[in-house]
Design an enzyme around this catalytic site. Structure first.
Site, short mmCIF file in Angstrom:
data_model
loop_
_atom_site.label_atom_id
_atom_site.label_comp_id
_atom_site.label_asym_id
_atom_site.label_seq_id
_atom_site.Cartn_x
_atom_site.Cartn_y
_atom_site.Cartn_z
CB SER A 137 -0.96 -0.02 1.19
OG SER A 137 -1.89 1.03 1.10
CE1 TYR A 151 -0.67 4.49 -6.08
CE2 TYR A 151 -0.64 5.94 -4.16
CZ TYR A 151 -0.09 4.91 -4.90
OH TYR A 151 1.06 4.29 -4.44
CE LYS A 155 -0.97 1.46 -4.05
NZ LYS A 155 -0.36 0.12 -4.25
#
Length: 252
Positions: A137, A151, A155
């Protein structure tokens, strides 16, 4: 004898960056490594008899199954570890500007592909009564103030998946952990296409951690060491953890 001696480990993103550093270090510790990447196989590892490679797009619907089948064909009916390292950045687009293309691709590579690979390896690990999965991550998996919305969502989602898998399979000897990486590695592309206003909003957070002018403060090899610790038996009681590899950036 290394601490990964004879372990069979799948590593995504193995052609460059953190993935390549991890594959190289795993081989040095005695592992048999099956690498996957969209890019060609790294020349530095091609002559190593304990390294096999599949050039493929992780988002192809049959890639996870093909990859695991190819790993079994190369190393036998055994997978001790899965290291989901491959990932892509977004263009810093916010919720009011992110395109479908950026959103879909980011979620497909960063979240869906790791889950689908887990789906393929968990039955093999369950049969063996052991296995370790490590997901990569980011600071963006812990904060909403370091990247774009796609994004960030991918994550955050990967951390949620990590915790879910850790709890669900803890009685079957399968562990799942994640690292949260903060580094400038991989920040390539046409920056003119990035959301400049969103980047400016994140700049104070970035500036608190790294000098943007000198690049990465954390080396790929340093990240690799944490990944290998988590996939190894050295961390046998670590499960469901998210370990920052960010030089204290997660403290802000």
């Amino acid at each position: 004898m290394g601490f990964l001696q004879d372990k069979v480990v799948i590593i995504t993103g193995a052609a460059a960056g953190i993935g390549l550093a991890t594959a190289t270090a795993a081989l040095d510790e005695g592992a048999r490594v099956f690498g996957i990447d969209l890019a060609p196989a790294p020349t530095s590892l091609q002559e190593n008899p304990n390294f096999e490679f599949l050039r493929a797009d992780l988002t192809d619907h049959d890639c996870p199954k093909r990859a695991v089948q190819a790993c079994i064909a190369a190393f036998g009916q055994r997978i001790d570890g899965l290291l989901n390292v491959a990932g892509i950045a977004d263009n810093y687009g916010s919720a009011d500007s992110v395109t479908d293309e950026v959103w879909d691709r980011c979620l497909a590579v960063n979240l869906a592909a790791p889950v689908k690979l887990m789906r393929e390896v968990i039955p093999i690990m369950r049969e063996a009564g052991k296995g370790s999965i490590v997901n990569t991550s980011s600071k963006a998996g812990l904060s909403g103030a370091s990247s774009g919305v796609a994004y960030t969502a991918s994550k955050h989602g990967l951390i949620g998946v990590t915790k879910n898998v850790a709890w669900r399979f803890k009685t079957e000897g399968i562990r799942c952990n994640a690292i949260s990486v903060a580094t400038e590695m991989g920040m390539t592309g046409d920056f003119s296409l990035w959301d400049q206003a969103a980047m400016e909003a994140m700049r104070p957070i970035h500036a608190a951690h790294m000098d943007m002018g000198i690049g990465a403060t954390i080396k790929a090899e340093e990240v690799a060491q944490t990944l290998l610790f988590l996939v190894s038996d050295l961390s046998r009681r670590v499960n469901g953890a998210v370990i920052p590899v960010d030089d204290a950036w997660s403290t802000i």
